[in-house]
Scaffold this motif. Structure first.
Motif, PDB file in Angstrom:
ATOM      1  N   GLN A 106     -21.198 -40.394 -35.986  1.00  0.00           N
ATOM      2  CA  GLN A 106     -21.547 -41.934 -35.702  1.00  0.00           C
ATOM      3  C   GLN A 106     -20.280 -42.416 -34.717  1.00  0.00           C
ATOM      4  OE1 GLN A 106     -21.908 -43.096 -39.724  1.00  0.00           O
ATOM      5  NE2 GLN A 106     -23.753 -43.926 -39.362  1.00  0.00           N
ATOM      6  N   VAL A 107     -19.147 -41.577 -35.163  1.00  0.00           N
ATOM      7  CA  VAL A 107     -17.801 -41.747 -34.297  1.00  0.00           C
ATOM      8  C   VAL A 107     -18.124 -41.454 -32.742  1.00  0.00           C
ATOM      9  CG1 VAL A 107     -15.603 -41.033 -34.092  1.00  0.00           C
ATOM     10  CG2 VAL A 107     -16.260 -41.642 -36.190  1.00  0.00           C
ATOM     11  N   LEU A 108     -18.612 -40.205 -32.690  1.00  0.00           N
ATOM     12  CA  LEU A 108     -18.975 -39.947 -31.062  1.00  0.00           C
ATOM     13  C   LEU A 108     -20.194 -40.520 -30.594  1.00  0.00           C
ATOM     14  CD1 LEU A 108     -18.537 -36.133 -31.068  1.00  0.00           C
ATOM     15  CD2 LEU A 108     -16.910 -37.723 -30.329  1.00  0.00           C
ATOM     16  N   ALA A 109     -20.905 -41.153 -31.289  1.00  0.00           N
ATOM     17  CA  ALA A 109     -22.293 -41.693 -30.768  1.00  0.00           C
ATOM     18  C   ALA A 109     -21.948 -42.663 -29.384  1.00  0.00           C
ATOM     19  CB  ALA A 109     -23.149 -42.328 -31.943  1.00  0.00           C
ATOM     20  N   PRO A 110     -20.944 -43.423 -29.659  1.00  0.00           N
ATOM     21  CA  PRO A 110     -20.834 -44.354 -28.544  1.00  0.00           C
ATOM     22  C   PRO A 110     -20.464 -43.668 -27.219  1.00  0.00           C
ATOM     23  CG  PRO A 110     -19.850 -45.234 -30.411  1.00  0.00           C
ATOM     24  CD  PRO A 110     -20.479 -43.762 -30.853  1.00  0.00           C
ATOM     25  N   LEU A 111     -19.729 -42.658 -27.370  1.00  0.00           N
ATOM     26  CA  LEU A 111     -19.221 -41.806 -26.280  1.00  0.00           C
ATOM     27  C   LEU A 111     -20.460 -40.979 -25.625  1.00  0.00           C
ATOM     28  CD1 LEU A 111     -16.573 -42.476 -27.648  1.00  0.00           C
ATOM     29  CD2 LEU A 111     -15.565 -40.311 -26.840  1.00  0.00           C
ATOM     30  N   LEU A 112     -21.106 -40.368 -26.747  1.00  0.00           N
ATOM     31  CA  LEU A 112     -22.385 -39.672 -26.104  1.00  0.00           C
ATOM     32  C   LEU A 112     -23.289 -40.692 -25.180  1.00  0.00           C
ATOM     33  CD1 LEU A 112     -23.085 -37.584 -29.266  1.00  0.00           C
ATOM     34  CD2 LEU A 112     -22.169 -36.642 -27.134  1.00  0.00           C
ATOM     35  N   LEU A 113     -23.544 -41.833 -25.860  1.00  0.00           N
ATOM     36  CA  LEU A 113     -24.506 -42.714 -25.320  1.00  0.00           C
ATOM     37  C   LEU A 113     -23.925 -43.017 -23.718  1.00  0.00           C
ATOM     38  CD1 LEU A 113     -26.921 -44.605 -25.085  1.00  0.00           C
ATOM     39  CD2 LEU A 113     -25.562 -46.216 -26.307  1.00  0.00           C
ATOM     40  N   THR A 114     -22.761 -43.480 -23.637  1.00  0.00           N
ATOM     41  CA  THR A 114     -22.028 -43.557 -22.486  1.00  0.00           C
ATOM     42  C   THR A 114     -22.048 -42.483 -21.394  1.00  0.00           C
ATOM     43  OG1 THR A 114     -20.581 -44.992 -23.440  1.00  0.00           O
ATOM     44  CG2 THR A 114     -19.769 -44.469 -21.420  1.00  0.00           C
ATOM     45  N   ALA A 115     -21.819 -41.448 -21.957  1.00  0.00           N
ATOM     46  CA  ALA A 115     -21.992 -40.202 -21.146  1.00  0.00           C
ATOM     47  C   ALA A 115     -23.466 -39.783 -20.551  1.00  0.00           C
ATOM     48  CB  ALA A 115     -21.354 -39.011 -21.761  1.00  0.00           C
ATOM     49  N   LEU A 116     -24.324 -40.018 -21.413  1.00  0.00           N
ATOM     50  CA  LEU A 116     -25.704 -40.085 -21.120  1.00  0.00           C
ATOM     51  C   LEU A 116     -26.042 -41.058 -19.962  1.00  0.00           C
ATOM     52  CD1 LEU A 116     -28.277 -38.734 -21.535  1.00  0.00           C
ATOM     53  CD2 LEU A 116     -29.054 -40.450 -23.193  1.00  0.00           C
ATOM     54  N   ILE A 117     -25.403 -42.359 -19.943  1.00  0.00           N
ATOM     55  CA  ILE A 117     -25.684 -43.334 -19.087  1.00  0.00           C
ATOM     56  C   ILE A 117     -25.028 -42.862 -17.843  1.00  0.00           C
ATOM     57  CG2 ILE A 117     -25.307 -45.736 -18.212  1.00  0.00           C
ATOM     58  CD1 ILE A 117     -25.497 -46.450 -21.171  1.00  0.00           C
ATOM     59  N   VAL A 118     -23.832 -42.195 -17.993  1.00  0.00           N
ATOM     60  CA  VAL A 118     -23.262 -41.742 -16.610  1.00  0.00           C
ATOM     61  C   VAL A 118     -23.688 -40.674 -16.118  1.00  0.00           C
ATOM     62  CG1 VAL A 118     -21.015 -40.561 -15.921  1.00  0.00           C
ATOM     63  CG2 VAL A 118     -20.963 -42.481 -17.493  1.00  0.00           C
ATOM     64  N   ALA A 119     -24.580 -39.779 -16.766  1.00  0.00           N
ATOM     65  CA  ALA A 119     -25.498 -38.714 -16.225  1.00  0.00           C
ATOM     66  C   ALA A 119     -26.423 -39.348 -15.386  1.00  0.00           C
ATOM     67  CB  ALA A 119     -25.755 -37.676 -17.341  1.00  0.00           C
ATOM     68  N   GLY A 120     -27.279 -40.347 -15.967  1.00  0.00           N
ATOM     69  CA  GLY A 120     -28.156 -40.934 -15.411  1.00  0.00           C
ATOM     70  C   GLY A 120     -27.758 -41.694 -13.837  1.00  0.00           C
ATOM     71  N   LEU A 121     -26.782 -42.072 -13.971  1.00  0.00           N
ATOM     72  CA  LEU A 121     -26.044 -42.653 -12.555  1.00  0.00           C
ATOM     73  C   LEU A 121     -25.577 -41.716 -11.620  1.00  0.00           C
ATOM     74  CD1 LEU A 121     -23.754 -45.715 -14.338  1.00  0.00           C
ATOM     75  CD2 LEU A 121     -26.032 -45.819 -13.031  1.00  0.00           C
ATOM     76  N   SER A 122     -25.348 -40.636 -12.306  1.00  0.00           N
ATOM     77  CA  SER A 122     -24.860 -39.424 -11.414  1.00  0.00           C
ATOM     78  C   SER A 122     -26.161 -38.969 -10.599  1.00  0.00           C
ATOM     79  CB  SER A 122     -24.107 -38.330 -12.238  1.00  0.00           C
ATOM     80  OG  SER A 122     -23.763 -37.022 -11.477  1.00  0.00           O
ATOM     81  N   PHE A 123     -27.255 -38.564 -11.563  1.00  0.00           N
ATOM     82  CA  PHE A 123     -28.312 -38.339 -10.791  1.00  0.00           C
ATOM     83  C   PHE A 123     -28.846 -39.210  -9.604  1.00  0.00           C
ATOM     84  CE2 PHE A 123     -32.830 -38.334 -10.322  1.00  0.00           C
ATOM     85  CZ  PHE A 123     -33.087 -36.967  -9.916  1.00  0.00           C
ATOM     86  N   ALA A 124     -28.675 -40.466 -10.099  1.00  0.00           N
ATOM     87  CA  ALA A 124     -29.353 -41.598  -8.884  1.00  0.00           C
ATOM     88  C   ALA A 124     -28.278 -41.413  -7.754  1.00  0.00           C
ATOM     89  CB  ALA A 124     -29.274 -42.869  -9.550  1.00  0.00           C
ATOM     90  N   PHE A 125     -26.976 -41.298  -8.065  1.00  0.00           N
ATOM     91  CA  PHE A 125     -26.093 -41.195  -6.924  1.00  0.00           C
ATOM     92  C   PHE A 125     -26.233 -40.005  -5.981  1.00  0.00           C
ATOM     93  CE2 PHE A 125     -21.788 -39.903  -5.267  1.00  0.00           C
ATOM     94  CZ  PHE A 125     -21.435 -41.199  -4.716  1.00  0.00           C
ATOM     95  N   ASN A 126     -26.649 -39.049  -6.657  1.00  0.00           N
ATOM     96  CA  ASN A 126     -26.960 -37.873  -5.972  1.00  0.00           C
ATOM     97  C   ASN A 126     -27.849 -37.819  -5.026  1.00  0.00           C
ATOM     98  OD1 ASN A 126     -24.597 -36.521  -7.389  1.00  0.00           O
ATOM     99  ND2 ASN A 126     -25.757 -35.479  -8.672  1.00  0.00           N
ATOM    100  N   GLU A 127     -29.079 -38.543  -5.485  1.00  0.00           N
ATOM    101  CA  GLU A 127     -30.238 -38.726  -4.600  1.00  0.00           C
ATOM    102  C   GLU A 127     -29.913 -39.699  -3.852  1.00  0.00           C
ATOM    103  OE1 GLU A 127     -33.485 -37.022  -5.511  1.00  0.00           O
ATOM    104  OE2 GLU A 127     -31.976 -35.622  -6.108  1.00  0.00           O
TER     105      GLU A 127
END
Length: 365
Positions: A106-127
């Motif tokens: 639960q402590v890490l959940a906000p960081l993991l969710l943020t990192a997942l959003i960053v990963a999605g933005l990274s994919f879109a930026f790459n494309e």
């Protein structure tokens, strides 16, 4: 409560904001430093071309920065994870969250969710940006930072085979019967496989069949003698379809474009291991940002006053960098056919996902 990973909206927004600000800061520092170092090695080559000046340097910067952002965003997430968690631990905020009944997940959940959003933005930026920057920069480098053809789809460092014979070109532009290659070299092999002659020319155009070399020069390997060959037609087995296939650059194509190219390769019975591994990695690469909070989580737990906080941060950093080493090695093995393409791209991700989760569960116990 243990199954509710976001029990507090306020706490979730607080941790996500801290994490995002540190990701942006780390990425900005890394890109600025690496861009400055890159310019130290590239400025001389760019300015050595007559007519190049400050606009060309800015052009190089504009093409390099998207590449640096794409490559070092996961590193930025790793460093931001360590800084965020170490700061929270030193200020006893992790202890407060644990005392309120929150689990390590639960402590890490906000960081993991943020990192997942960053990963999605990274994919879109790459494309959207990185593939175009890769194609443009490779074409410019292939022309030695000089003028390049204006046609879309210009490719560089082209390598083609016609049986035992080989044709290379610095650039390839155009499509169909209008394809033009520059900086062309034709290597002709004897029946025993030995190189018999080398023919060079500034340009090559489609002769249907074959490729016409204008103002060519021939070098006879056996006689060690050079001569002017004039206009020649070589590579009659090199068809336009083969040119289109052999000029595929995985780094310069988007996810869906590369998928269509792989289908064309497979329809022609061509080897697709390298392209398939890079295709899978277009997904696994950006998603590596999601792993970083999990691998760096070891820095969050344990008493700061025990004197082991620095050691925990080093362990978290070592886990993160170990992932990148294993990932690059697996991708190289997949390109050479040592690993199946899907395993080469996803194997390191799944391995370190299990490692990170095991460390986190052990910490929670």
């Amino acid at each position: 409560m243990q199954l509710d990973f976001f029990p507090s909206r306020t706490l979730t927004l607080y941790l996500a904001k801290l994490f995002v600000m540190r990701i942006i800061a780390m990425l900005a520092v890394l890109v600025l430093v690496l861009m400055a170092l890159d310019l130290l090695g590239s400025t001389g080559k760019i300015l050595a071309v007559e007519g190049n000046g400050s606009p060309e340097l800015w052009k190089y910067v504009s093409l390099r920065i998207p590449q640096l952002i794409s490559r070092f965003l996961p590193y930025s997430v790793l460093l931001a994870t360590l800084i965020t968690l170490v700061t929270l631990n030193q200020n006893s905020e992790v202890i407060a969250m644990k005392a309120s009944g929150l689990s390590a997940h639960q402590v890490l959940a906000p960081l993991l969710l943020t990192a997942l959003i960053v990963a999605g933005l990274s994919f879109a930026f790459n494309e959207s940006f990185v593939t175009k920057a890769n194609a443009a920069l490779k074409a410019w480098e292939g022309a030695d930072y000089g003028l390049i053809p204006e046609e879309e789809g210009t490719r560089t460092n082209v390598y083609l085979t016609d049986g035992a014979n080989i044709m290379t070109a610095a650039t390839l532009s155009g499509s169909g019967n209008d394809i033009t290659m520059t900086g062309v070299t034709w290597y002709s092999r004897a029946p025993n496989g030995m190189l018999s002659e080398q023919i060079t020319a500034e340009t090559a155009t489609f002769a249907d069949p074959g490729w016409r070399l204008d103002d060519a020069e021939r070098f006879n390997v056996a006689a060690a003698d050079s001569s002017v060959a004039g206009t020649l037609v070589v590579g009659q087995g090199l068809t336009l379809a083969q040119i289109e296939l052999d000029s595929v650059d995985a780094d310069g194509l988007g996810f869906f474009e590369l998928s269509r190219s792989i289908d064309a390769y497979e329809a022609a019975g061509r080897r697709t291991s390298e392209l398939r591994a890079k295709w899978w990695h277009k997904l696994a690469g950006p998603l590596s940002a999601f792993l970083m909070p999990l691998l760096g989580a070891v820095a969050a737990f344990g008493l700061a006053r025990s004197g082991q906080l620095f050691v925990r941060a080093v362990i978290g950093m070592a886990l993160g960098f170990a992932y990148f080493v294993v990932d690059n090695a697996a991708l190289a093995m997949g390109s050479f056919g040592g690993y199946p393409p899907s395993l080469a791209a996803w194997g390191p991700f799944l391995l370190f996902l299990f490692i990170g989760e095991s460390v986190l569960i052990r910490t929670e116990e």
